[in-house]
Design a protein around this motif. Structure first.
Motif, PDB file in Angstrom:
ATOM      1  N   LYS A 121      48.967 -10.389  -3.546  1.00 38.73           N
ATOM      2  CA  LYS A 121      49.833  -9.474  -4.300  1.00 38.73           C
ATOM      3  C   LYS A 121      48.931  -8.792  -5.331  1.00 38.73           C
ATOM      4  CE  LYS A 121      54.023  -9.708  -7.139  1.00 38.73           C
ATOM      5  NZ  LYS A 121      54.306  -8.289  -6.909  1.00 38.73           N
ATOM      6  N   ILE A 122      49.024  -7.477  -5.434  1.00 38.09           N
ATOM      7  CA  ILE A 122      48.177  -6.751  -6.395  1.00 38.09           C
ATOM      8  C   ILE A 122      49.086  -6.034  -7.394  1.00 38.09           C
ATOM      9  CG2 ILE A 122      46.393  -4.993  -6.709  1.00 38.09           C
ATOM     10  CD1 ILE A 122      45.474  -5.485  -3.850  1.00 38.09           C
ATOM     11  N   GLY A 123      48.944  -6.352  -8.664  1.00 35.23           N
ATOM     12  CA  GLY A 123      49.707  -5.667  -9.708  1.00 35.23           C
ATOM     13  C   GLY A 123      51.187  -5.999  -9.668  1.00 35.23           C
ATOM     14  N   LEU A 127      53.646  -1.532 -12.755  1.00 33.36           N
ATOM     15  CA  LEU A 127      52.320  -0.884 -12.740  1.00 33.36           C
ATOM     16  C   LEU A 127      52.270   0.205 -11.669  1.00 33.36           C
ATOM     17  CD1 LEU A 127      48.862  -2.622 -12.857  1.00 33.36           C
ATOM     18  CD2 LEU A 127      49.387  -1.100 -10.959  1.00 33.36           C
ATOM     19  N   TRP A 128      52.781  -0.112 -10.475  1.00 38.71           N
ATOM     20  CA  TRP A 128      52.673   0.867  -9.376  1.00 38.71           C
ATOM     21  C   TRP A 128      53.624   2.042  -9.592  1.00 38.71           C
ATOM     22  CZ3 TRP A 128      48.288   0.817  -7.366  1.00 38.71           C
ATOM     23  CH2 TRP A 128      47.592  -0.382  -7.202  1.00 38.71           C
ATOM     24  N   GLN A 129      54.791   1.762 -10.183  1.00 36.60           N
ATOM     25  CA  GLN A 129      55.705   2.884 -10.467  1.00 36.60           C
ATOM     26  C   GLN A 129      55.082   3.818 -11.511  1.00 36.60           C
ATOM     27  OE1 GLN A 129      58.514   3.598  -8.650  1.00 36.60           O
ATOM     28  NE2 GLN A 129      58.231   5.551  -9.741  1.00 36.60           N
ATOM     29  N   GLU A 149      36.878   3.875 -13.961  1.00 37.44           N
ATOM     30  CA  GLU A 149      36.661   2.703 -14.838  1.00 37.44           C
ATOM     31  C   GLU A 149      37.094   1.420 -14.162  1.00 37.44           C
ATOM     32  OE1 GLU A 149      37.824   2.462 -18.857  1.00 37.44           O
ATOM     33  OE2 GLU A 149      37.028   4.431 -19.352  1.00 37.44           O
ATOM     34  N   ARG A 150      38.169   1.515 -13.367  1.00 32.27           N
ATOM     35  CA  ARG A 150      38.607   0.306 -12.649  1.00 32.27           C
ATOM     36  C   ARG A 150      37.690   0.014 -11.473  1.00 32.27           C
ATOM     37  NH1 ARG A 150      43.639   2.585 -13.260  1.00 32.27           N
ATOM     38  NH2 ARG A 150      43.631   3.320 -11.115  1.00 32.27           N
ATOM     39  N   TRP A 151      37.155   1.058 -10.843  1.00 27.14           N
ATOM     40  CA  TRP A 151      36.359   0.871  -9.623  1.00 27.14           C
ATOM     41  C   TRP A 151      34.972   0.291  -9.879  1.00 27.14           C
ATOM     42  CZ3 TRP A 151      36.816   5.815  -6.060  1.00 27.14           C
ATOM     43  CH2 TRP A 151      38.082   5.842  -5.467  1.00 27.14           C
ATOM     44  N   ARG A 209      37.828  -5.159 -12.212  1.00 26.24           N
ATOM     45  CA  ARG A 209      38.954  -5.144 -13.152  1.00 26.24           C
ATOM     46  C   ARG A 209      40.274  -4.868 -12.442  1.00 26.24           C
ATOM     47  NH1 ARG A 209      37.722  -0.885 -17.507  1.00 26.24           N
ATOM     48  NH2 ARG A 209      39.848  -1.453 -18.020  1.00 26.24           N
ATOM     49  N   ALA A 210      40.234  -4.404 -11.201  1.00 25.13           N
ATOM     50  CA  ALA A 210      41.476  -4.105 -10.467  1.00 25.13           C
ATOM     51  C   ALA A 210      41.986  -5.350  -9.733  1.00 25.13           C
ATOM     52  CB  ALA A 210      41.235  -2.965  -9.488  1.00 25.13           C
ATOM     53  N   THR A 211      41.086  -6.039  -9.053  1.00 27.32           N
ATOM     54  CA  THR A 211      41.427  -7.309  -8.385  1.00 27.32           C
ATOM     55  C   THR A 211      40.353  -8.324  -8.803  1.00 27.32           C
ATOM     56  OG1 THR A 211      40.238  -6.539  -6.396  1.00 27.32           O
ATOM     57  CG2 THR A 211      42.628  -6.290  -6.402  1.00 27.32           C
ATOM     58  N   GLY A 235      31.853  -4.183  -9.244  1.00 26.35           N
ATOM     59  CA  GLY A 235      33.242  -4.033  -9.635  1.00 26.35           C
ATOM     60  C   GLY A 235      34.153  -4.112  -8.420  1.00 26.35           C
ATOM     61  N   HIS A 236      35.102  -3.156  -8.341  1.00 32.46           N
ATOM     62  CA  HIS A 236      36.129  -3.219  -7.289  1.00 32.46           C
ATOM     63  C   HIS A 236      35.598  -2.773  -5.924  1.00 32.46           C
ATOM     64  CE1 HIS A 236      40.185  -3.437  -5.801  1.00 32.46           C
ATOM     65  NE2 HIS A 236      40.212  -2.159  -5.470  1.00 32.46           N
ATOM     66  N   LEU A 237      34.524  -1.994  -5.914  1.00 31.26           N
ATOM     67  CA  LEU A 237      33.994  -1.483  -4.638  1.00 31.26           C
ATOM     68  C   LEU A 237      32.575  -2.015  -4.408  1.00 31.26           C
ATOM     69  CD1 LEU A 237      35.144   2.284  -4.879  1.00 31.26           C
ATOM     70  CD2 LEU A 237      36.438   0.321  -4.040  1.00 31.26           C
TER      71      LEU A 237
HETATM   72  O1  LIG Z   1      43.625   0.415  -9.029  1.00 29.76           O
HETATM   73  C1  LIG Z   1      42.821   0.918  -8.253  1.00 29.76           C
HETATM   74  O2  LIG Z   1      42.551   2.107  -8.254  1.00 29.76           O
HETATM   75  C2  LIG Z   1      42.169   0.031  -7.261  1.00 29.76           C
HETATM   76  C3  LIG Z   1      43.046  -0.368  -6.161  1.00 29.76           C
HETATM   77  C4  LIG Z   1      44.138  -1.171  -6.178  1.00 29.76           C
HETATM   78  C5  LIG Z   1      44.664  -1.295  -4.829  1.00 29.76           C
HETATM   79  C6  LIG Z   1      43.702  -0.493  -4.067  1.00 29.76           C
HETATM   80  O3  LIG Z   1      43.678  -0.297  -2.854  1.00 29.76           O
HETATM   81  O4  LIG Z   1      42.782   0.037  -4.902  1.00 29.76           O
END
Ligand SMILES: O=C(O)CC1=CCC(=O)O1
Length: 261
Positions: A121-123, A127-129, A149-151, A209-211, A235-237
């Motif tokens: 589960k992410i977020g 957050l997504w809305q 910044e998150r990536w 920072r994202a996951t 980071g995220h990538l």
């Molecule tokens: O928050 C982001 O931009 C990173 C991200 C969360 C889910 C996804 O696929 O990317």
């Protein structure tokens, strides 16, 4: 360049056409070029299949919201179009959620999973809305600085490699981005992960920072027999920031599971 007309999906293949199939699924706000930095570091003997998730890249961006089941069906369609079976499926972030859903639904298609920077589960729905509202209100170009910044870890952002990735964000479809946010918001794979019965590698960037690593580890702990590895400094990538380390982890896993010699 290949096209699945019935679903409006763009995909392509590289590498050895008769090699062991490896399918890559990209993350929110990226397209199949996400994997470009990794490909030169992968071992020979692989058939590399990549696609642009719906709403991204050269694929169509129908109005959302998208459902995770639709994103999983898209992945099935790509594997079918490629005439592949028993693939290694590599998914990053929402791509990793698609990977888990695909393995739960079509174990005949998938032999092993590599799940990068993802979770069960992410977020939160809130957050997504907020993200959906922001992309509708401001567009992706305005959101790009916060997304970057998150990536990426600070050290990568301080260098000169960021502009093409900013362009990648800015050129995605706002409607596709919003539709995909809705799919992530509606996805909880806790019970799916517990029932997975195939070799799984979970990869986390120490600076994500994202996951964050704990979220990735939570998923790995749920999947029986899975392997968890950290990619330091990423980071995220991690496939962008540390492509050699990412490729080494993936290649080691593909060899250990007998997917490639
Ligand atoms: O928050 C982001 O931009 C990173 C991200 C969360 C889910 C996804 O696929 O990317």
């Amino acid at each position: 360049m290949r096209w699945i007309a019935a679903r409006g999906l763009h995909w392509r293949e590289d590498g050895d056409p008769s090699g062991a199939p490896v399918v890559f699924a990209n993350s929110l706000g990226t397209d199949l070029r996400l994997w470009d930095p990794v490909l030169p570091h992968l071992p020979g003997g692989l058939r590399i299949i990549r696609y642009d998730k719906r709403g991204h890249g050269l694929s169509e961006a129908p109005p959302g919201p998208y459902a995770m089941g639709t994103l999983v069906a898209d992945a099935e369609a790509v594997i079918d179009a490629a005439g592949a079976r028993e693939v290694a499926f590599v998914g990053l972030s929402v791509g990793g959620m698609i990977a888990q859903g695909l393995a739960a639904k079509r174990l005949d298609l998938v032999r092993v999973l590599a799940l990068s920077s993802t979770g069960v589960k992410i977020g939160t729905r809130r957050l997504w809305q907020d993200r959906i509202d922001a992309v509708r209100r401001e567009g992706l170009a305005a959101m790009a600085p916060a997304i970057l910044e998150r990536w990426f870890a600070p050290a990568f952002r301080a260098g000169d490699a960021v502009p093409p990735w900013r362009r990648m964000i800015e050129t995605q479809f706002a409607q596709g981005y919003a539709g995909t946010c809705a799919a992530i918001a509606g996805t909880d794979l806790h019970s799916v992960a517990q029932d997975l019965r195939l070799p799984v590698l979970a990869l986390a960037g120490t600076e994500d920072r994202a996951t964050p690593p704990d979220l990735v580890r939570e998923m790995a702990d749920l999947i029986p027999g899975s392997r968890f590895e950290l990619i330091r400094g990423a980071g995220h990538l991690p496939c962008v920031e540390r492509p050699e380390a990412f490729a080494a982890a993936l290649a080691g896993f593909l060899r250990a599971t007998g997917h490639v010699a």
